[in-house]
Design a protein around this motif. Sequence first.
Motif, PDB file in Angstrom:
ATOM      1  N   ARG A  69       0.839  -1.191   0.000  1.00 47.09           N
ATOM      2  CA  ARG A  69       0.000   0.000   0.000  1.00 47.09           C
ATOM      3  C   ARG A  69       0.877   1.244   0.000  1.00 47.09           C
ATOM      4  O   ARG A  69       2.067   1.200   0.356  1.00 47.09           O
ATOM      5  CB  ARG A  69      -0.954   0.033   1.200  1.00 47.09           C
ATOM      6  CG  ARG A  69      -0.336   0.341   2.529  1.00 47.09           C
ATOM      7  CD  ARG A  69       0.131  -0.861   3.288  1.00 47.09           C
ATOM      8  NE  ARG A  69      -0.947  -1.808   3.464  1.00 47.09           N
ATOM      9  CZ  ARG A  69      -0.763  -3.124   3.275  1.00 47.09           C
ATOM     10  NH1 ARG A  69       0.421  -3.598   2.950  1.00 47.09           N
ATOM     11  NH2 ARG A  69      -1.751  -3.968   3.430  1.00 47.09           N
ATOM     12  N   HIS A  70       0.256   2.361  -0.430  1.00 45.13           N
ATOM     13  CA  HIS A  70       0.911   3.668  -0.420  1.00 45.13           C
ATOM     14  C   HIS A  70      -0.032   4.642   0.259  1.00 45.13           C
ATOM     15  O   HIS A  70      -1.245   4.631   0.027  1.00 45.13           O
ATOM     16  CB  HIS A  70       1.204   4.139  -1.848  1.00 45.13           C
ATOM     17  CG  HIS A  70       1.533   5.593  -1.948  1.00 45.13           C
ATOM     18  ND1 HIS A  70       2.715   6.128  -1.463  1.00 45.13           N
ATOM     19  CD2 HIS A  70       0.819   6.647  -2.444  1.00 45.13           C
ATOM     20  CE1 HIS A  70       2.720   7.433  -1.670  1.00 45.13           C
ATOM     21  NE2 HIS A  70       1.589   7.771  -2.259  1.00 45.13           N
ATOM     22  N   VAL A  71       0.523   5.488   1.135  1.00 39.83           N
ATOM     23  CA  VAL A  71      -0.266   6.471   1.872  1.00 39.83           C
ATOM     24  C   VAL A  71       0.376   7.838   1.706  1.00 39.83           C
ATOM     25  O   VAL A  71       1.600   7.963   1.762  1.00 39.83           O
ATOM     26  CB  VAL A  71      -0.354   6.110   3.370  1.00 39.83           C
ATOM     27  CG1 VAL A  71      -1.197   7.136   4.118  1.00 39.83           C
ATOM     28  CG2 VAL A  71      -0.924   4.722   3.564  1.00 39.83           C
ATOM     29  N   LEU A 172       2.274   7.985   9.614  1.00 33.55           N
ATOM     30  CA  LEU A 172       1.700   7.130   8.571  1.00 33.55           C
ATOM     31  C   LEU A 172       2.783   6.416   7.775  1.00 33.55           C
ATOM     32  O   LEU A 172       2.573   5.286   7.307  1.00 33.55           O
ATOM     33  CB  LEU A 172       0.811   7.969   7.643  1.00 33.55           C
ATOM     34  CG  LEU A 172      -0.518   8.424   8.243  1.00 33.55           C
ATOM     35  CD1 LEU A 172      -1.267   9.311   7.252  1.00 33.55           C
ATOM     36  CD2 LEU A 172      -1.388   7.236   8.632  1.00 33.55           C
ATOM     37  N   GLN A 173       3.925   7.057   7.589  1.00 31.15           N
ATOM     38  CA  GLN A 173       5.027   6.408   6.890  1.00 31.15           C
ATOM     39  C   GLN A 173       5.511   5.182   7.662  1.00 31.15           C
ATOM     40  O   GLN A 173       5.750   4.118   7.077  1.00 31.15           O
ATOM     41  CB  GLN A 173       6.179   7.400   6.702  1.00 31.15           C
ATOM     42  CG  GLN A 173       7.364   6.853   5.925  1.00 31.15           C
ATOM     43  CD  GLN A 173       7.070   6.649   4.455  1.00 31.15           C
ATOM     44  OE1 GLN A 173       6.131   7.234   3.915  1.00 31.15           O
ATOM     45  NE2 GLN A 173       7.856   5.808   3.803  1.00 31.15           N
ATOM     46  N   CYS A 174       5.634   5.325   8.976  1.00 32.02           N
ATOM     47  CA  CYS A 174       6.036   4.184   9.807  1.00 32.02           C
ATOM     48  C   CYS A 174       4.995   3.074   9.753  1.00 32.02           C
ATOM     49  O   CYS A 174       5.332   1.888   9.639  1.00 32.02           O
ATOM     50  CB  CYS A 174       6.249   4.636  11.249  1.00 32.02           C
ATOM     51  SG  CYS A 174       7.649   5.752  11.485  1.00 32.02           S
ATOM     52  N   TRP A 175       3.721   3.464   9.842  1.00 31.89           N
ATOM     53  CA  TRP A 175       2.645   2.469   9.776  1.00 31.89           C
ATOM     54  C   TRP A 175       2.650   1.746   8.436  1.00 31.89           C
ATOM     55  O   TRP A 175       2.557   0.524   8.381  1.00 31.89           O
ATOM     56  CB  TRP A 175       1.296   3.168   9.998  1.00 31.89           C
ATOM     57  CG  TRP A 175       0.124   2.262   9.825  1.00 31.89           C
ATOM     58  CD1 TRP A 175      -0.408   1.407  10.750  1.00 31.89           C
ATOM     59  CD2 TRP A 175      -0.671   2.107   8.635  1.00 31.89           C
ATOM     60  NE1 TRP A 175      -1.470   0.728  10.218  1.00 31.89           N
ATOM     61  CE2 TRP A 175      -1.656   1.137   8.921  1.00 31.89           C
ATOM     62  CE3 TRP A 175      -0.638   2.689   7.377  1.00 31.89           C
ATOM     63  CZ2 TRP A 175      -2.597   0.747   7.977  1.00 31.89           C
ATOM     64  CZ3 TRP A 175      -1.572   2.302   6.440  1.00 31.89           C
ATOM     65  CH2 TRP A 175      -2.549   1.343   6.734  1.00 31.89           C
ATOM     66  N   LYS A 176       2.785   2.490   7.343  1.00 31.50           N
ATOM     67  CA  LYS A 176       2.799   1.897   6.005  1.00 31.50           C
ATOM     68  C   LYS A 176       3.970   0.932   5.844  1.00 31.50           C
ATOM     69  O   LYS A 176       3.810  -0.175   5.316  1.00 31.50           O
ATOM     70  CB  LYS A 176       2.874   2.994   4.951  1.00 31.50           C
ATOM     71  CG  LYS A 176       2.903   2.485   3.516  1.00 31.50           C
ATOM     72  CD  LYS A 176       3.468   3.507   2.558  1.00 31.50           C
ATOM     73  CE  LYS A 176       4.970   3.619   2.719  1.00 31.50           C
ATOM     74  NZ  LYS A 176       5.591   4.473   1.679  1.00 31.50           N
ATOM     75  N   ASN A 177       5.154   1.344   6.280  1.00 31.53           N
ATOM     76  CA  ASN A 177       6.336   0.493   6.144  1.00 31.53           C
ATOM     77  C   ASN A 177       6.163  -0.826   6.890  1.00 31.53           C
ATOM     78  O   ASN A 177       6.536  -1.898   6.386  1.00 31.53           O
ATOM     79  CB  ASN A 177       7.582   1.224   6.644  1.00 31.53           C
ATOM     80  CG  ASN A 177       7.977   2.377   5.746  1.00 31.53           C
ATOM     81  OD1 ASN A 177       7.572   2.453   4.589  1.00 31.53           O
ATOM     82  ND2 ASN A 177       8.768   3.298   6.274  1.00 31.53           N
ATOM     83  N   GLU A 178       5.601  -0.751   8.088  1.00 29.85           N
ATOM     84  CA  GLU A 178       5.390  -1.974   8.865  1.00 29.85           C
ATOM     85  C   GLU A 178       4.382  -2.891   8.188  1.00 29.85           C
ATOM     86  O   GLU A 178       4.588  -4.109   8.107  1.00 29.85           O
ATOM     87  CB  GLU A 178       4.927  -1.626  10.276  1.00 29.85           C
ATOM     88  CG  GLU A 178       4.740  -2.843  11.174  1.00 29.85           C
ATOM     89  CD  GLU A 178       4.326  -2.483  12.590  1.00 29.85           C
ATOM     90  OE1 GLU A 178       4.013  -3.402  13.366  1.00 29.85           O
ATOM     91  OE2 GLU A 178       4.311  -1.276  12.912  1.00 29.85           O
ATOM     92  N   ARG A 179       3.298  -2.314   7.685  1.00 22.99           N
ATOM     93  CA  ARG A 179       2.278  -3.126   6.990  1.00 22.99           C
ATOM     94  C   ARG A 179       2.861  -3.769   5.735  1.00 22.99           C
ATOM     95  O   ARG A 179       2.595  -4.932   5.441  1.00 22.99           O
ATOM     96  CB  ARG A 179       1.083  -2.249   6.609  1.00 22.99           C
ATOM     97  CG  ARG A 179       0.234  -1.767   7.758  1.00 22.99           C
ATOM     98  CD  ARG A 179      -0.800  -2.773   8.186  1.00 22.99           C
ATOM     99  NE  ARG A 179      -1.863  -2.915   7.196  1.00 22.99           N
ATOM    100  CZ  ARG A 179      -2.802  -3.871   7.257  1.00 22.99           C
ATOM    101  NH1 ARG A 179      -2.771  -4.758   8.244  1.00 22.99           N
ATOM    102  NH2 ARG A 179      -3.744  -3.945   6.354  1.00 22.99           N
ATOM    103  N   ASN A 180       3.665  -3.026   4.983  1.00 19.78           N
ATOM    104  CA  ASN A 180       4.251  -3.571   3.765  1.00 19.78           C
ATOM    105  C   ASN A 180       5.282  -4.652   4.077  1.00 19.78           C
ATOM    106  O   ASN A 180       5.389  -5.650   3.346  1.00 19.78           O
ATOM    107  CB  ASN A 180       4.884  -2.455   2.936  1.00 19.78           C
ATOM    108  CG  ASN A 180       3.856  -1.596   2.232  1.00 19.78           C
ATOM    109  OD1 ASN A 180       2.705  -1.996   2.062  1.00 19.78           O
ATOM    110  ND2 ASN A 180       4.247  -0.395   1.844  1.00 19.78           N
TER     111      ASN A 180
END
Length: 211
Positions: A69-71, A172-180
């Motif tokens: 995903r991308h945010v 949100l960048q930290c959240w996105k990186n963890e999800r990816n």
Amino acid sequence: MEDILEVYETPYNPMRPVVCMDEKPYQLLGDERKPLPMRPGASQKIDSEYVREGTCSIFVFTEPLSGTRHVSVRERRTAADWAEEIKYLVDVMYPDMDKIVLVMDNLNTHRPASLYKVFAPQEARRIIKRLELHYTPKHGSWLNIAEIELNVMTRQCLSRRIDTISRLKEELQCWKNERNQKVSRVNWHFRLDNARIKLISLYPKFEIQQQ
């Protein structure tokens, strides 16, 4: 509805990714009084009063079958903002793909015409030709898997006060990186056959003529 469900039933093709897009307004909030820090045996104490610090818009693109995903965060949610996000999708996220199958709701800014408001006609047309657009029906935004991603984001990252856009972007960048990194996919269970049974009241009724 059936069009969207057929898209979700398509086998995974890395050269033709199915991407779901949605956006979420967000209220930036600060603390009226400084919170009391955590200590052993006690959580952080936050006062009920807060300070409004403005609003912004969160854009999310998610590919359910690949778990990516991308945010991004923007000050507004105009046609120009959407057009710039779509250009990023085409040129940065999926630059080498044959076609990007894009699912989104039918908000008035989510239209090819928005690209022509920002880019020269040749550039707008180039971007459009890379896309295959599918819109969720009116009052049917629940069919957009990006809403699931936004709900996860809200629970895991946004269930607290964030007072500036810069801090929101970092979180949100930290959240996105963890999800990816976890390759968090979405397993969509609601199929076309299910829809025709569970939502039979929405379909027209035909009388069977006896011979």
